[in-house]
Write a protein that holds these residues in place. Structure first.
Motif, PDB file in Angstrom:
ATOM      1  N   UNK A  86       0.872  -1.177   0.000  1.00  0.00           N
ATOM      2  CA  UNK A  86       0.000   0.000   0.000  1.00  0.00           C
ATOM      3  C   UNK A  86       0.900   1.216   0.000  1.00  0.00           C
ATOM      4  N   UNK A  87       0.327   2.392   0.016  1.00  0.00           N
ATOM      5  CA  UNK A  87       1.097   3.628   0.135  1.00  0.00           C
ATOM      6  C   UNK A  87       0.552   4.450   1.294  1.00  0.00           C
ATOM      7  N   UNK A  88       1.449   5.264   1.882  1.00  0.00           N
ATOM      8  CA  UNK A  88       1.075   6.112   3.010  1.00  0.00           C
ATOM      9  C   UNK A  88       1.219   7.573   2.607  1.00  0.00           C
ATOM     10  N   UNK A  89       0.084   8.276   2.620  1.00  0.00           N
ATOM     11  CA  UNK A  89       0.049   9.680   2.229  1.00  0.00           C
ATOM     12  C   UNK A  89      -0.048  10.569   3.458  1.00  0.00           C
ATOM     13  N   UNK A  90       0.657  11.708   3.435  1.00  0.00           N
ATOM     14  CA  UNK A  90       0.581  12.663   4.536  1.00  0.00           C
ATOM     15  C   UNK A  90      -0.779  13.344   4.605  1.00  0.00           C
ATOM     16  N   UNK A  91      -1.554  13.247   3.534  1.00  0.00           N
ATOM     17  CA  UNK A  91      -2.846  13.925   3.499  1.00  0.00           C
ATOM     18  C   UNK A  91      -4.009  12.956   3.654  1.00  0.00           C
ATOM     19  N   UNK A  92      -3.860  11.738   3.140  1.00  0.00           N
ATOM     20  CA  UNK A  92      -4.972  10.787   3.144  1.00  0.00           C
ATOM     21  C   UNK A  92      -4.689   9.532   3.949  1.00  0.00           C
ATOM     22  N   UNK A  93      -3.475   9.396   4.473  1.00  0.00           N
ATOM     23  CA  UNK A  93      -3.150   8.188   5.229  1.00  0.00           C
ATOM     24  C   UNK A  93      -2.977   7.003   4.311  1.00  0.00           C
ATOM     25  N   UNK A  94      -3.646   5.890   4.623  1.00  0.00           N
ATOM     26  CA  UNK A  94      -3.549   4.684   3.808  1.00  0.00           C
ATOM     27  C   UNK A  94      -4.217   4.908   2.454  1.00  0.00           C
TER      28      UNK A  94
ATOM     29  N   UNK B 137      -4.147   3.279  -1.868  1.00  0.00           N
ATOM     30  CA  UNK B 137      -3.852   2.087  -2.651  1.00  0.00           C
ATOM     31  C   UNK B 137      -2.433   2.059  -3.200  1.00  0.00           C
ATOM     32  N   UNK B 138      -2.014   0.863  -3.596  1.00  0.00           N
ATOM     33  CA  UNK B 138      -0.656   0.674  -4.101  1.00  0.00           C
ATOM     34  C   UNK B 138      -0.396   1.475  -5.374  1.00  0.00           C
ATOM     35  N   UNK B 139      -1.444   1.784  -6.122  1.00  0.00           N
ATOM     36  CA  UNK B 139      -1.287   2.521  -7.382  1.00  0.00           C
ATOM     37  C   UNK B 139      -1.596   4.017  -7.223  1.00  0.00           C
ATOM     38  N   UNK B 140      -1.744   4.481  -5.978  1.00  0.00           N
ATOM     39  CA  UNK B 140      -2.004   5.897  -5.721  1.00  0.00           C
ATOM     40  C   UNK B 140      -0.677   6.576  -5.373  1.00  0.00           C
ATOM     41  N   UNK B 141      -0.138   7.335  -6.337  1.00  0.00           N
ATOM     42  CA  UNK B 141       1.210   7.880  -6.177  1.00  0.00           C
ATOM     43  C   UNK B 141       1.259   9.134  -5.294  1.00  0.00           C
ATOM     44  N   UNK B 142       0.151   9.446  -4.623  1.00  0.00           N
ATOM     45  CA  UNK B 142       0.181  10.550  -3.664  1.00  0.00           C
ATOM     46  C   UNK B 142       0.877  10.155  -2.372  1.00  0.00           C
ATOM     47  N   UNK B 143       1.129   8.853  -2.190  1.00  0.00           N
ATOM     48  CA  UNK B 143       1.745   8.371  -0.957  1.00  0.00           C
ATOM     49  C   UNK B 143       3.070   7.678  -1.209  1.00  0.00           C
ATOM     50  N   UNK B 144       3.846   7.502  -0.125  1.00  0.00           N
ATOM     51  CA  UNK B 144       5.115   6.779  -0.190  1.00  0.00           C
ATOM     52  C   UNK B 144       4.845   5.279  -0.148  1.00  0.00           C
TER      53      UNK B 144
END
Length: 362
Positions: free
Chosen positions: A248-256, A258-265
């Motif tokens: 998954x990815x972790x975003x500073x704005x949305x938290x958890x 999806x793996x294909x959401x490049x807004x997160x690390x």
């Protein structure tokens, strides 16, 4: 500004108006309708990953630039922000019936042997009833709670002069004066010198709590507020061969996200096979042969499971997996001899043999 008597009376008025999921098992017996054959399935080993993250929200107070002058501190929040940090990762395993590894246990007419299987047909035991309990995959999110103090809650405790003022500096000064009066009111109540004293200790406690809340609301207008909460999310994954995937990815704005959401690390799950299951050997060191019409079970292999993000390892451990093992078997006669009939119990996660013994044909 307000008198101590008014503040205490207002405080008094405020007080007066204010999952493991148990998997069922079943017994299968051989008879004429199934031609004395019992079908069972071996498991594959899946991962359940529970990730806990801390969400921190900071909000600047409208008068933070006057905090040093009027309340004597420069330790203030100057900008609104939100951040997420993973604080804990827990990994567990559970078995999933592997339909590519389905077998038949052939028995003779009159045999009293039986097998115990899970709801999905996965072999659990022979000649023994066993209950199993596994973590069922759950996608769980803890919703954010409401903040105890809102950044603008101080407006409930100001007067008309404050509202009418067009100067932020003047407003900050009046708010600071109001804050000092609240503190003086708390002191007078604590010392028993207030003009209007409560009737009993419980009422005193409620009044002090009300004043403390007003004080905190006014201070928040200067120093800001910060709230933290934890959010837990559960992911599942079926390992195959060696490899790394974005779990998954972790975003500073949305938290958890999806793996294909490049807004997160990206948070990576890495699987590395450490050892494959091997066939048992005899006293001479030679590989044993699987008995004819054997009851098949798994000898698992091992893989290193690691979870990491931004170069930081969050979890790392070696675990046993059915899919990295080999198949071996037990002679079916062990379970059909009436006087010396054996039983066997198998691990529901990896399909390995965990216990074997005699049950006397009972």
């Amino acid at each position: 500004m307000k008198s101590l008597k008014y503040i205490i009376a207002t405080a008094l008025a405020v007080i007066v108006t204010e999952t493991l999921c148990a998997q069922n098992t079943k017994l299968l017996t051989a008879d004429k309708h199934n031609e004395y054959g019992l079908v069972y399935t071996l498991p594959k080993t899946a991962l359940q990953i529970e990730v806990t993250a801390r969400r921190t929200i900071k909000k600047a107070g409208p008068y933070y630039q006057y905090a040093k002058k009027f309340v004597g501190t420069d330790n203030v929040i100057k900008h609104d922000s939100e951040s997420w940090e993973i604080t804990d990762v827990d990994v567990s395993r559970y078995g999933v019936a592997d339909n590519d590894n389905r077998y038949l246990m052939q028995l003779k007419n009159g045999s009293t042997s039986f097998i115990c299987v899970a709801d999905d047909g996965m072999l659990v035991a022979i000649n023994k009833q066993v209950d199993i309990s596994q973590d069922e995959p759950v996608d769980l999110t803890v919703n954010p709670r409401e903040e105890n103090i809102d950044i603008n809650e101080y407006l409930q405790y100001v007067n008309e002069d404050f509202i009418a003022s067009q100067s932020s500096a003047k407003r900050a000064q009046m708010l600071a004066e109001n804050l000092m009066e609240i503190r003086e009111a708390k002191v007078s109540l604590t010392r028993g010198t207030a003009e209007t004293m409560p009737q009993d200790g419980k009422q005193l406690e409620l009044m002090l709590n009300s004043l403390s809340h007003q004080e905190a609301s006014m201070m928040a207008a200067f120093i800001g507020i910060e709230k933290s909460e934890t959010v837990t999310r559960t992911f599942t994954y079926m390992p195959d061969e060696d490899g790394k995937v974005v779990l998954f990815r972790m975003s500073d704005f949305s938290g958890f996200v999806g793996a294909d959401d490049y807004s997160g690390d990206p948070v990576y799950l890495n699987v590395k096979v450490v050892s494959r299951g091997t066939m048992p050997v005899d006293a001479k060191g030679e590989e044993k042969k699987i008995p004819k019409d054997a009851v098949i079970y798994n000898i698992p292999g091992t893989a290193q499971i690691s979870i990491a993000t931004l170069g930081k390892t969050l979890y790392s451990k070696e675990l046993d997996f059915a899919q990295y093992g080999v198949k071996f078997g037990l002679a079916p006669t062990l379970f059909s001899v009436k006087k010396e009939r054996s039983y066997a119990i198998f691990d529901a996660v990896t399909g390995t043999l965990t216990e074997i013994g005699e049950d006397g044909g009972q």
